[in-house]
Design an enzyme around this catalytic site. Structure first.
Site, mmCIF file in Angstrom:
data_model
loop_
_atom_site.group_PDB
_atom_site.id
_atom_site.type_symbol
_atom_site.label_atom_id
_atom_site.label_comp_id
_atom_site.label_asym_id
_atom_site.label_seq_id
_atom_site.Cartn_x
_atom_site.Cartn_y
_atom_site.Cartn_z
ATOM 1 C CD GLU A 196 39.592 39.669 42.603
ATOM 2 O OE1 GLU A 196 40.914 39.790 42.754
ATOM 3 O OE2 GLU A 196 39.028 39.351 43.498
ATOM 4 C CB CYS A 229 43.381 34.462 45.483
ATOM 5 S SG CYS A 229 41.475 33.961 45.009
ATOM 6 C CB CYS A 232 39.824 35.793 41.880
ATOM 7 S SG CYS A 232 39.080 35.893 43.501
#
Length: 171
Positions: free
Chosen positions: A56, A84, A87
């Protein structure tokens, strides 16, 4: 929008990452049914952790180089794994709130965080989350990664154990 079409593009990036010994995460940023930026995880195969080179983050860096980029709220991210927390936060900061992902990150996924106590930028984002698109295909890639005897990245982690215990649904 055909979610599986774009998820397949992200899965192709993840498969290439896996072939290169990387953590198999790929993502594409889509606007008006066109891929405008993409990214795949890097930094693991060289023995590092690549914690700043998440798919990302790579895609967002490429998006920032586009002159006259589309309005972020009109962009959809397709990723082979749930973003996560890092991101997820970066996506919200960029104004990208449409997120389609394949495989849940039971260890570090950010989309389930309780945003009600966070500052307005994060709390008030109007999210459109679509999980489990292409989950079986993504799971198979992660299982292949964690089953490799030469892999030391997140080995014996909650994510590795959870992934290896999952059964891939037949398509």
């Amino acid at each position: 929008m055909d979610h599986m079409f774009f998820m397949n593009k992200a899965l192709e990036l993840a498969a290439k990452a896996l072939e290169a010994g990387e953590f198999p995460v790929g993502c594409v940023l889509v606007h008006d049914n066109k891929i405008i930026a993409d990214g795949a995880r890097i930094g693991v195969a060289s023995g590092g952790t690549g914690e700043l080179e998440h798919a990302e983050m790579v895609a967002l860096a490429r998006l920032e180089k586009i002159k006259n980029a589309p309005v972020p709220s009109e962009i959809t991210l397709y990723g082979t794994m749930e973003p996560c927390l890092m991101c997820f936060g970066a996506l919200l900061i960029h104004g990208i709130t449409k997120i389609v992902y394949a495989y849940e990150d039971v260890m570090g996924g950010g989309t389930g965080v309780d945003r009600s106590t966070l500052p307005p930028l994060y709390r008030d984002a109007n999210l459109e989350l679509t999980p489990r698109v292409g989950r079986s295909q993504s799971l198979a890639l992660f299982q292949a990664f964690f089953a490799r005897p030469d892999n030391h990245y997140w080995q014996d982690s909650l994510l590795a154990r959870y992934t290896l215990e999952q059964e891939v649904e037949q398509l």
